[in-house]
Design a protein around this motif. Sequence first.
Motif, PDB file in Angstrom:
ATOM      1  N   UNK A   1      38.031  37.516  31.611  1.00  0.00           N
ATOM      2  CA  UNK A   1      37.663  37.234  30.123  1.00  0.00           C
ATOM      3  C   UNK A   1      38.351  36.119  29.561  1.00  0.00           C
ATOM      4  N   UNK A   2      39.310  35.629  30.352  1.00  0.00           N
ATOM      5  CA  UNK A   2      40.122  34.469  29.815  1.00  0.00           C
ATOM      6  C   UNK A   2      39.227  33.172  29.979  1.00  0.00           C
ATOM      7  N   UNK A   3      38.070  33.260  30.866  1.00  0.00           N
ATOM      8  CA  UNK A   3      37.344  32.211  31.132  1.00  0.00           C
ATOM      9  C   UNK A   3      37.893  31.213  32.109  1.00  0.00           C
ATOM     10  N   UNK A   4      37.386  29.776  31.900  1.00  0.00           N
ATOM     11  CA  UNK A   4      37.564  28.560  32.715  1.00  0.00           C
ATOM     12  C   UNK A   4      37.584  29.162  34.296  1.00  0.00           C
ATOM     13  N   UNK A   5      38.732  28.737  34.887  1.00  0.00           N
ATOM     14  CA  UNK A   5      38.809  29.126  36.301  1.00  0.00           C
ATOM     15  C   UNK A   5      39.349  30.582  36.648  1.00  0.00           C
ATOM     16  N   UNK A   6      39.710  31.220  35.701  1.00  0.00           N
ATOM     17  CA  UNK A   6      40.066  32.662  35.990  1.00  0.00           C
ATOM     18  C   UNK A   6      38.944  33.344  36.236  1.00  0.00           C
ATOM     19  N   UNK A   7      37.819  32.928  35.966  1.00  0.00           N
ATOM     20  CA  UNK A   7      36.424  33.733  36.406  1.00  0.00           C
ATOM     21  C   UNK A   7      36.269  34.004  37.755  1.00  0.00           C
ATOM     22  N   UNK A   8      37.076  33.269  38.640  1.00  0.00           N
ATOM     23  CA  UNK A   8      36.945  33.083  40.153  1.00  0.00           C
ATOM     24  C   UNK A   8      37.545  34.448  40.469  1.00  0.00           C
ATOM     25  N   UNK A   9      38.112  35.373  39.542  1.00  0.00           N
ATOM     26  CA  UNK A   9      38.597  36.676  40.008  1.00  0.00           C
ATOM     27  C   UNK A   9      37.622  37.533  40.260  1.00  0.00           C
ATOM     28  N   UNK A  10      36.310  37.300  39.924  1.00  0.00           N
ATOM     29  CA  UNK A  10      35.102  38.097  40.118  1.00  0.00           C
ATOM     30  C   UNK A  10      34.925  38.246  41.572  1.00  0.00           C
ATOM     31  N   UNK A  11      35.489  37.173  42.452  1.00  0.00           N
ATOM     32  CA  UNK A  11      35.419  37.165  43.907  1.00  0.00           C
ATOM     33  C   UNK A  11      35.931  38.663  44.319  1.00  0.00           C
ATOM     34  N   UNK A  12      36.732  39.242  43.984  1.00  0.00           N
ATOM     35  CA  UNK A  12      37.362  40.543  44.314  1.00  0.00           C
ATOM     36  C   UNK A  12      36.179  41.613  44.237  1.00  0.00           C
ATOM     37  N   UNK A  13      35.219  41.277  43.582  1.00  0.00           N
ATOM     38  CA  UNK A  13      34.180  42.308  43.301  1.00  0.00           C
ATOM     39  C   UNK A  13      33.374  42.603  44.732  1.00  0.00           C
ATOM     40  N   UNK A  14      33.628  41.684  45.682  1.00  0.00           N
ATOM     41  CA  UNK A  14      32.872  41.643  47.152  1.00  0.00           C
ATOM     42  C   UNK A  14      33.469  42.669  47.693  1.00  0.00           C
ATOM     43  N   UNK A  15      34.735  43.241  47.354  1.00  0.00           N
ATOM     44  CA  UNK A  15      35.187  44.451  48.029  1.00  0.00           C
ATOM     45  C   UNK A  15      34.716  45.853  47.138  1.00  0.00           C
ATOM     46  N   UNK A  16      34.307  46.827  48.047  1.00  0.00           N
ATOM     47  CA  UNK A  16      33.813  48.217  47.349  1.00  0.00           C
ATOM     48  C   UNK A  16      34.831  48.731  46.393  1.00  0.00           C
ATOM     49  N   UNK A  17      34.336  48.982  45.064  1.00  0.00           N
ATOM     50  CA  UNK A  17      35.180  49.867  44.161  1.00  0.00           C
ATOM     51  C   UNK A  17      36.176  50.794  44.724  1.00  0.00           C
TER      52      UNK A  17
END
Length: 103
Positions: free
Chosen positions: A66-82
Amino acid sequence: MNKVYVDQNCSICSSYGEWISKQNNQLVIESHEMLSKQEYELDTLVFKTSSKNYYYSDAVIMSIASLGKFYKLIYILKIFPKKLRDYVYKVLSKNRYLFNWNI
C-alpha cells in the motif's frame, strides 16, 4: 483510511508500526487491543482497508504494498502458497517476544 493494528508490547511489531507510519503518514497505526475480540484472539498483525481486512502474511504484504512505488515488489512473495507464508509468519509471531530489538 487504511489502518494497521500491531501489538505495542512486541518490539518487532511496534518497530514495524513506526517504520510503516513514517513511510505513509496517511496510514493509521492502532494497538491490537482496539480490535474485536475475535480478531484480537487471532494474535496477528491486521491491515484494514475500506473494503477488506488482511491477516497474517497477507497483512504484511498488503500493508507494505500500500506504500506504492518500489514497495509493490513485495507482491512477489505471493508466488509462495498462502499456507506456507502463513506458517512462516505464525512461527515468527509465536517467538516474537524472544527478540528484544528495535529495527
